[in-house]
Design a protein around this motif. Structure first.
Motif, PDB file in Angstrom:
ATOM      1  N   UNK A  55       0.698  -1.352   0.022  1.00 23.03           N
ATOM      2  CA  UNK A  55      -0.041   0.070   0.084  1.00 23.03           C
ATOM      3  C   UNK A  55       0.995   1.326  -0.174  1.00 23.03           C
ATOM      4  N   UNK A  56       2.050   1.299   0.584  1.00 24.70           N
ATOM      5  CA  UNK A  56       2.895   2.557   0.496  1.00 24.70           C
ATOM      6  C   UNK A  56       3.283   2.878  -0.706  1.00 24.70           C
ATOM      7  N   UNK A  57       3.641   2.232  -1.512  1.00 24.20           N
ATOM      8  CA  UNK A  57       4.125   2.326  -2.936  1.00 24.20           C
ATOM      9  C   UNK A  57       3.327   3.263  -3.549  1.00 24.20           C
ATOM     10  N   UNK A  58       2.039   3.650  -3.243  1.00 29.05           N
ATOM     11  CA  UNK A  58       1.294   4.579  -3.987  1.00 29.05           C
ATOM     12  C   UNK A  58       1.824   6.065  -3.455  1.00 29.05           C
ATOM     13  N   UNK A  59       2.395   6.057  -2.215  1.00 28.39           N
ATOM     14  CA  UNK A  59       2.863   7.293  -1.848  1.00 28.39           C
ATOM     15  C   UNK A  59       4.286   7.821  -2.453  1.00 28.39           C
ATOM     16  N   UNK A  60       4.895   6.921  -3.239  1.00 32.26           N
ATOM     17  CA  UNK A  60       6.153   7.370  -3.684  1.00 32.26           C
ATOM     18  C   UNK A  60       5.955   7.679  -5.112  1.00 32.26           C
ATOM     19  N   UNK A  61       7.012   8.428  -5.736  1.00 32.75           N
ATOM     20  CA  UNK A  61       6.891   9.174  -7.043  1.00 32.75           C
ATOM     21  C   UNK A  61       7.711   8.327  -7.910  1.00 32.75           C
ATOM     22  N   UNK A  62       7.296   7.686  -8.768  1.00 33.78           N
ATOM     23  CA  UNK A  62       8.017   6.799  -9.831  1.00 33.78           C
ATOM     24  C   UNK A  62       8.524   7.939 -10.970  1.00 33.78           C
ATOM     25  N   UNK A  63       9.651   7.333 -11.793  1.00 35.39           N
ATOM     26  CA  UNK A  63       9.963   8.195 -12.952  1.00 35.39           C
ATOM     27  C   UNK A  63       8.805   8.093 -13.917  1.00 35.39           C
ATOM     28  N   UNK A  64       8.520   9.195 -14.663  1.00 35.67           N
ATOM     29  CA  UNK A  64       7.520   9.200 -15.630  1.00 35.67           C
ATOM     30  C   UNK A  64       6.280   9.281 -14.838  1.00 35.67           C
ATOM     31  N   UNK A  65       5.209   8.903 -15.616  1.00 32.26           N
ATOM     32  CA  UNK A  65       3.865   9.006 -14.876  1.00 32.26           C
ATOM     33  C   UNK A  65       3.301   7.810 -14.070  1.00 32.26           C
ATOM     34  N   UNK A  66       4.127   6.836 -14.221  1.00 27.95           N
ATOM     35  CA  UNK A  66       3.669   5.546 -13.426  1.00 27.95           C
ATOM     36  C   UNK A  66       4.687   4.529 -13.033  1.00 27.95           C
TER      37      UNK A  66
END
Length: 60
Positions: free
Chosen positions: A20-31
């Protein structure tokens, strides 16, 4: 390409549901995944070539 997109989509949904905590992270690009794909037979690319490709995707 469509198979790769489907696999990326399914795996991203599974990862976001599991961690669930992955949604809080920013990934390169848009996804979660880059738009790029890499295809090679098992014997067609060295481990070093795959590592270089992955590293190049992280820098985008």
């Amino acid at each position: 390409v469509e198979i790769a997109k489907t696999m990326k989509s399914i795996s991203a949904v599974h990862l976001f549901q599991t961690f669930k905590d992955l949604k809080k992270r920013r990934f390169w690009g848009s996804g979660m995944w880059s738009d790029s794909t890499f295809y090679s037979s098992v014997g067609g690319a060295s481990e070093e070539a795959v590592k270089r490709y992955i590293d190049s995707q992280k820098r985008r």
